[in-house]
Design a protein around this motif. Structure first.
Motif, PDB file in Angstrom:
ATOM      1  N   THR A 160       0.837  -1.201   0.000  1.00 10.70           N
ATOM      2  CA  THR A 160       0.000   0.000   0.000  1.00 10.70           C
ATOM      3  C   THR A 160       0.871   1.249   0.000  1.00 10.70           C
ATOM      4  O   THR A 160       0.599   2.206  -0.731  1.00 10.70           O
ATOM      5  N   THR A 161       1.911   1.237   0.825  1.00 11.74           N
ATOM      6  CA  THR A 161       2.809   2.392   0.885  1.00 11.74           C
ATOM      7  C   THR A 161       3.447   2.654  -0.477  1.00 11.74           C
ATOM      8  O   THR A 161       3.523   3.809  -0.927  1.00 11.74           O
ATOM      9  N   ARG A 162       3.902   1.600  -1.137  1.00  9.42           N
ATOM     10  CA  ARG A 162       4.527   1.760  -2.451  1.00  9.42           C
ATOM     11  C   ARG A 162       3.545   2.372  -3.452  1.00  9.42           C
ATOM     12  O   ARG A 162       3.904   3.287  -4.214  1.00  9.42           O
ATOM     13  N   HIS A 163       2.310   1.899  -3.443  1.00  6.76           N
ATOM     14  CA  HIS A 163       1.311   2.399  -4.394  1.00  6.76           C
ATOM     15  C   HIS A 163       0.951   3.854  -4.104  1.00  6.76           C
ATOM     16  O   HIS A 163       0.897   4.694  -5.013  1.00  6.76           O
ATOM     17  N   HIS A 210      19.433   8.181   3.186  1.00  9.68           N
ATOM     18  CA  HIS A 210      19.346   9.467   2.470  1.00  9.68           C
ATOM     19  C   HIS A 210      17.996  10.150   2.728  1.00  9.68           C
ATOM     20  O   HIS A 210      17.331  10.638   1.800  1.00  9.68           O
ATOM     21  N   LEU A 211      17.603  10.185   4.001  1.00 10.72           N
ATOM     22  CA  LEU A 211      16.334  10.784   4.405  1.00 10.72           C
ATOM     23  C   LEU A 211      16.573  12.039   5.236  1.00 10.72           C
ATOM     24  O   LEU A 211      17.591  12.177   5.909  1.00 10.72           O
ATOM     25  N   VAL A 212      15.606  12.935   5.209  1.00  7.88           N
ATOM     26  CA  VAL A 212      15.620  14.094   6.093  1.00  7.88           C
ATOM     27  C   VAL A 212      15.314  13.608   7.513  1.00  7.88           C
ATOM     28  O   VAL A 212      14.436  12.766   7.721  1.00  7.88           O
ATOM     29  N   PHE A 213      16.042  14.140   8.501  1.00  8.45           N
ATOM     30  CA  PHE A 213      15.794  13.785   9.905  1.00  8.45           C
ATOM     31  C   PHE A 213      15.368  15.047  10.651  1.00  8.45           C
ATOM     32  O   PHE A 213      16.041  16.088  10.576  1.00  8.45           O
ATOM     33  N   ILE A 214      14.233  14.962  11.365  1.00  9.49           N
ATOM     34  CA  ILE A 214      13.711  16.096  12.141  1.00  9.49           C
ATOM     35  C   ILE A 214      13.605  15.667  13.600  1.00  9.49           C
ATOM     36  O   ILE A 214      13.055  14.596  13.897  1.00  9.49           O
ATOM     37  N   LEU A 215      14.135  16.490  14.491  1.00 15.64           N
ATOM     38  CA  LEU A 215      14.039  16.231  15.926  1.00 15.64           C
ATOM     39  C   LEU A 215      12.916  17.104  16.502  1.00 15.64           C
ATOM     40  O   LEU A 215      13.007  18.330  16.508  1.00 15.64           O
ATOM     41  N   LEU A 254      11.081   2.608   4.498  1.00 18.97           N
ATOM     42  CA  LEU A 254      12.003   3.737   4.351  1.00 18.97           C
ATOM     43  C   LEU A 254      12.350   4.023   2.899  1.00 18.97           C
ATOM     44  O   LEU A 254      12.675   5.163   2.544  1.00 18.97           O
ATOM     45  N   THR A 255      12.254   3.000   2.058  1.00 18.22           N
ATOM     46  CA  THR A 255      12.565   3.188   0.641  1.00 18.22           C
ATOM     47  C   THR A 255      11.586   4.152  -0.026  1.00 18.22           C
ATOM     48  O   THR A 255      11.931   4.834  -0.995  1.00 18.22           O
ATOM     49  N   TYR A 256      10.361   4.223   0.514  1.00 21.92           N
ATOM     50  CA  TYR A 256       9.291   4.956  -0.166  1.00 21.92           C
ATOM     51  C   TYR A 256       9.044   6.339   0.420  1.00 21.92           C
ATOM     52  O   TYR A 256       8.170   7.059  -0.067  1.00 21.92           O
ATOM     53  N   VAL A 257       9.778   6.728   1.479  1.00 26.27           N
ATOM     54  CA  VAL A 257       9.516   8.009   2.115  1.00 26.27           C
ATOM     55  C   VAL A 257      10.740   8.913   1.984  1.00 26.27           C
ATOM     56  O   VAL A 257      11.814   8.485   1.548  1.00 26.27           O
ATOM     57  N   ASP A 258      10.538  10.188   2.391  1.00 22.10           N
ATOM     58  CA  ASP A 258      11.585  11.187   2.226  1.00 22.10           C
ATOM     59  C   ASP A 258      12.198  11.633   3.543  1.00 22.10           C
ATOM     60  O   ASP A 258      13.205  12.364   3.533  1.00 22.10           O
TER      61      ASP A 258
END
Length: 618
Positions: A501-504, A571-576, A534-538
């Motif tokens: 579902t996440t991929r779609h 290679h993702l943005v990290f927010i604290l 994690l592959t599908y998110v930023d």
């Protein structure tokens, strides 16, 4: 004085007798008629025991007192006998044979006391009054046994009719006027005690059965399997005979809020109440419908040989019945509405799953249309009467900044948008009961923010249902493509879907340049839960506030460092998130965190409060 003491002694004796008798009687009666024991032989034994306890012992006291006792003691035993013989007539469920035996025993007792005057007008009038009273007791026994004062009053009338019509000398007992009133008072006292005890036990047993029913609601897997087989059989029969079949899916609105606010037992009580309301409504409509619970807060109705058009009136009636009902759990009143999806059997349907999917899609369409709505597949039958466009004007996005520590001075990088609703009662903005707004409201609310502030880099939170919904993705993607002022849009989710579902879904967002962010990693979302996503998110967001109570400073630092490294590796943005003090900000800088958010920098702010002319969030 002697009269008063003697009456008090008899009253005490009568009280102990009454409590002991009704405790045994209630146990046997419940095992036969209320919650019958599954052992047939044991149940028959209990039925016989009830007759022996009342008619048998009543006649034994009657004849025993006649032979062995005279005067006041004999009168007391005869009064007990009368009480035992009339008690079963207060309670229903007995067979015709059992009622006949009880009536014959009572008639024998009556004749024994009135044989010298039973043809006199006074005795005949009393007999008629007693017969009429006993008939009313038998017919309306539920009302009598659940209304203490009514049962006690009726008992006093019956006792008065019996003892005031009895001759002065009967069964070897001389009965004076004051003894008649003694007998009447003691009989009424016995009835008051017995009915009071019975009513207390009845309500306690009813409450326990209700609590058990609530606790067990939806856990009967055998019943679930039976229901599924029944639905599948109706589907197969409709296909074979080529007759119409309508499937109605019903989902409670804001049900999660009931569970979260009052607990799952309150939720079960509401589900149970709604099921009973719907079942009663279908019976009133005389609809050939079958109601099933198929999971969670979802109910299904199957209407064989019925088209959706023919079922609409029935469905509207049950919707109104639920809307106008009040459900309670532990004296807490709750009202709910339902979203309803309807579909019909199509010639191309090969399994019942096809109907389920269309009905579920119709329910989602009803919720997007404002809830408390009926949808026939994707067509809205009746717009929600409980949610108008003006209601949604009370909703606004508040903005809290995410700041870039890579700049010389912390600079707001984007607005995280947090949905709030203005409460006219509390005169302030509050968290809404539900975050799943109709689709048309999202562009309006985002447009308000774009018009109110120069920063057009926005982050919007989506519920799990919204994130899985392709139509939500389509609306946001269209806005991103056709709104030149919108520089950047990120959707933030707290509950991940399965990888497929996440991929779609993420493909739909990415095609429009919309970013995806997973919130609450390390607390609500563990690494094991999200690693395949994690592959599908930023980006990912780590919420410090979720872990402060369970982690010391060193553990917190280790967790933040772990997730910052996970983000870097992918290679993702990290927010604290949850940066509330100067030491939190220093920790972020020491760990090389670039993007931070929290009360140290700002609180959620209503950017359009001047437009709304309403106070800011407390």
């Amino acid at each position: 004085m002697i009269f008063s003491v003697l009456f008090l002694m008899r009253a005490v004796l009568v009280g102990f007798f009454s409590i002991g008798f009704i405790a045994l009687y209630q146990r046997l009666y419940v095992a036969v008629f209320v919650t019958p024991t599954p052992n047939l032989q044991l149940r028959m034994f209990y039925r016989v025991a009830l007759l022996v306890l009342t008619s048998g012992i009543g006649l034994l006291l009657h004849y025993g007192a006649a032979r062995l006792m005279h005067g006041d003691p004999g009168l007391l035993y005869h009064n007990w006998a009368l009480f035992l013989l009339t008690t079963p007539l207060f309670f229903g469920g007995f067979s015709k044979l059992e009622v006949t035996i009880q009536a014959a025993a009572l008639a024998t007792f009556w004749y024994g006391h009135h044989q010298s005057n039973w043809l006199t007008p006074q005795a005949l009038a009393a007999a008629a009054l007693i017969i009429g009273g006993l008939y009313l007791l038998m017919r309306y026994h539920q009302t009598v046994t659940t209304h203490w004062w009514l049962g006690t009053l009726g008992s006093g009338v019956l006792a008065a009719a019996f003892w005031l019509s009895a001759p002065n000398l009967a069964m070897g007992i001389a009965i004076s006027d004051h003894e008649r009133w003694w007998a009447i008072s003691l009989y009424t006292l016995m009835s008051a005690i017995v009915l009071g005890y019975w009513l207390r036990q009845y309500r306690l047993d009813e409450h326990l059965r209700y609590e058990a029913r609530i606790a067990d609601y939806g856990t009967d897997h055998a019943q679930y399997q039976h229901d599924q087989q029944a639905i599948t059989a109706m589907f197969a029969n409709a296909r074979q005979t080529q007759k119409p079949l309508t499937l109605v899916s019903i989902d409670l609105d804001h049900f999660k809020q009931i569970n979260d606010r009052y607990g799952y037992l309150a939720g079960n009580a509401v589900l149970l109440g709604v099921s009973d309301t719907i079942r009663h409504s279908l019976q009133q409509e005389a609809a050939a419908a079958h109601l099933y619970q198929t999971g969670g807060e979802e109910l299904n109705i199957v209407l064989p040989n019925t088209t959706p058009q023919a079922a609409i009136a029935t469905i509207k009636h049950l919707q109104e019945a639920v809307r106008s009902s009040e459900y309670t759990y532990r004296q807490r009143p709750m009202q709910v509405t339902i979203s309803i999806g309807i579909t019909a059997l199509h010639p191309t349907d090969t399994t019942i799953d096809s109907l389920y999917k269309r009905a579920d899609d119709a329910v989602y369409a009803a919720k997007r249309a404002g809830r408390d709505t009926i949808c026939l597949e994707q067509h809205v039958i009746n717009p929600s009467p409980t949610q108008t466009p003006d209601d949604y004007r009370k909703f606004h996005f508040f903005a809290q900044g995410v700041y870039d520590l890579g700049k010389p001075h912390p600079t707001r990088y984007y607005h995280e948008l947090l949905l709030r609703r203005y409460s006219a009662v509390q005169h302030r903005f509050v968290l809404p009961d539900d975050f799943d707004l109709p689709l048309g409201e999202l562009p309006r609310l985002l447009g308000e923010i774009l018009n109110a502030d120069a920063l057009h880099n926005l982050n919007i939170n989506l519920t799990a249902a919204q994130f899985r919904d392709p139509q939500v993705a389509a609306v946001l993607a269209s806005m991103m493509r056709h709104t030149p002022d919108l520089d950047r849009l990120t959707v933030e989710i707290t509950a991940v879907a399965d990888a497929e579902t996440t991929r779609h879904i993420t493909a739909l967002y990415r095609s429009a340049g919309i970013k995806i962010l997973i919130d609450d990693v390390g607390s609500d979302n563990s690494y094991e839960l999200v690693r395949n996503e994690l592959t599908y998110v930023d980006g990912v967001k780590f919420a410090m506030q979720n872990l402060r109570r369970t982690n010391d400073d060193q553990q917190m630092e280790e967790r933040i460092a772990f997730w910052r490294q996970v983000a870097a590796d992918n290679h993702l943005v990290f927010i604290l998130e949850g940066v509330e003090t100067a030491s939190d900000a220093a920790l972020a800088q020491r760990l090389g965190v670039q993007y931070v958010q929290g009360y140290y920098f700002d609180k959620p702010t209503n950017l359009i409060k001047e437009v709304a002319n309403e106070p800011a969030l407390d």
